[in-house]
Write a protein that holds these residues in place. Structure first.
Motif, PDB file in Angstrom:
ATOM      1  N   VAL A 145       0.823  -1.199   0.000  1.00 29.82           N
ATOM      2  CA  VAL A 145       0.000   0.000   0.000  1.00 29.82           C
ATOM      3  C   VAL A 145       0.859   1.252   0.000  1.00 29.82           C
ATOM      4  O   VAL A 145       1.745   1.403  -0.838  1.00 29.82           O
ATOM      5  CB  VAL A 145      -1.011  -0.040   1.159  1.00 29.82           C
ATOM      6  N   SER A 186     -10.643   6.340  -0.187  1.00 29.50           N
ATOM      7  CA  SER A 186     -10.471   5.165  -1.017  1.00 29.50           C
ATOM      8  C   SER A 186     -10.204   3.954  -0.139  1.00 29.50           C
ATOM      9  O   SER A 186      -9.854   4.091   1.043  1.00 29.50           O
ATOM     10  CB  SER A 186      -9.319   5.367  -2.016  1.00 29.50           C
ATOM     11  N   GLU A 197      -8.674  -0.331  -0.014  1.00 27.18           N
ATOM     12  CA  GLU A 197      -7.811  -1.309  -0.642  1.00 27.18           C
ATOM     13  C   GLU A 197      -7.867  -2.609   0.150  1.00 27.18           C
ATOM     14  O   GLU A 197      -7.820  -2.606   1.381  1.00 27.18           O
ATOM     15  CB  GLU A 197      -6.366  -0.801  -0.691  1.00 27.18           C
ATOM     16  N   ALA A 213      -2.981  -6.823  -4.286  1.00 27.58           N
ATOM     17  CA  ALA A 213      -3.900  -5.845  -3.712  1.00 27.58           C
ATOM     18  C   ALA A 213      -4.809  -5.281  -4.793  1.00 27.58           C
ATOM     19  O   ALA A 213      -4.413  -5.158  -5.956  1.00 27.58           O
ATOM     20  CB  ALA A 213      -3.134  -4.716  -3.033  1.00 27.58           C
ATOM     21  N   SER A 224      -7.496  -1.893  -5.268  1.00 25.94           N
ATOM     22  CA  SER A 224      -7.913  -0.635  -4.650  1.00 25.94           C
ATOM     23  C   SER A 224      -8.790   0.166  -5.591  1.00 25.94           C
ATOM     24  O   SER A 224      -8.722   0.008  -6.818  1.00 25.94           O
ATOM     25  CB  SER A 224      -6.690   0.202  -4.255  1.00 25.94           C
ATOM     26  N   ASP A 231      -9.250   3.949  -6.099  1.00 25.66           N
ATOM     27  CA  ASP A 231      -8.999   5.376  -5.944  1.00 25.66           C
ATOM     28  C   ASP A 231     -10.142   6.161  -6.580  1.00 25.66           C
ATOM     29  O   ASP A 231     -10.902   5.623  -7.393  1.00 25.66           O
ATOM     30  CB  ASP A 231      -7.672   5.752  -6.607  1.00 25.66           C
ATOM     31  N   GLN A 288      -9.083   2.367 -10.855  1.00 26.13           N
ATOM     32  CA  GLN A 288      -9.005   1.098 -10.135  1.00 26.13           C
ATOM     33  C   GLN A 288      -7.597   0.535 -10.330  1.00 26.13           C
ATOM     34  O   GLN A 288      -7.054   0.556 -11.437  1.00 26.13           O
ATOM     35  CB  GLN A 288     -10.043   0.114 -10.671  1.00 26.13           C
TER      36      GLN A 288
END
Length: 240
Positions: free
Chosen positions: A49, A121, A123, A138, A140, A142, A146
């Protein structure tokens, strides 16, 4: 404007003290282990992250149960330095070893920016630990795209004491961006980092690049500091 949580306010006060005195706090509370420090406590999340410190005051609070469940908050920036905004990353997850050489971790992180009108956002991440090396992925969302990330940290096997970590991310834009010569609806970027401690200094050699080039780089909003190929040498000395 959003109101920071009580935990983040407590964290800010404690970290300001840490920045001056250089202390890391750790204590056992029954079946829980409490950590307060100026570096991320979650090894898998740290690679997948946003662990980088972007302000002079940064740190996190982590609470882990003996069963493997954990919760915490990490702030890359407390918003104290000029031009830096407060960011609070709240997370929860579960980490457990299968045996002495194999383990796994899954979790979710929520990114919030209380001082600016930026959408939050989320994740989700997960991965395996094998003989000290970590492999994970991962997903996520945002506000504008994506992201799908693959990550590997080969710290379990370090020839000549050199650590190797790699990250590859695919970004799918919610709205294609117009550039000179067409549109950009998606792109990929990647990075490779070689790390080695030397006389108390952490040395990192980082190579990063993306699938965009030329005028198409105007649409780049990825994980690297720039769109084109970049070789960076970083030296960092920790005083506490």
């Amino acid at each position: 404007m959003r109101t920071p949580s009580f935990l983040s306010l407590l964290l800010g006060g404690l970290l300001a003290s840490q920045a001056v005195h250089g202390q890391i706090f750790q204590r056992e509370l029954g079946d829980f282990d409490l950590k307060l420090g100026s570096s991320p406590s979650r090894s898998m999340a740290q690679g997948l992250v946003k662990p980088s410190a972007i302000g002079s005051f940064h740190g996190g609070l982590d609470l882990t149960h003996d069963s493997g469940f954990y919760v915490g908050q990490w702030s890359p920036s407390m918003g104290i330095s000029p031009g830096k905004n407060l960011e609070i990353d709240s997370y929860a997850g579960f980490k457990q070893p299968f045996d002495q050489v194999l383990g796994y971790e899954v979790g979710i992180i929520h990114y919030s920016y209380p001082e600016v009108a930026t959408l939050d956002s989320q994740e989700i991440f997960g991965g395996l630990t094998l003989l000290g090396s970590r492999f994970g992925a991962a997903l996520s969302n945002d506000p504008d795209k994506q992201n799908s990330t693959l990550f590997a940290d080969l710290r379990g096997n370090q020839p000549f004491g050199i650590g190797v970590s790699m990250k590859y991310t695919t970004h799918q834009l919610n709205t294609p961006v117009a550039v000179d010569g067409g549109y950009v609806g998606s792109f990929t970027d990647w990075s490779v980092k070689l790390s080695r401690p030397f006389m108390g200094i952490d040395l990192d050699l980082i190579y990063s690049d993306s699938s965009l080039s030329g005028s198409y780089c105007s649409a780049y909003t990825g994980q690297n500091s720039q769109c084109d190929a970049l070789l960076t040498l970083k030296a960092e000395h920790t005083f506490y």
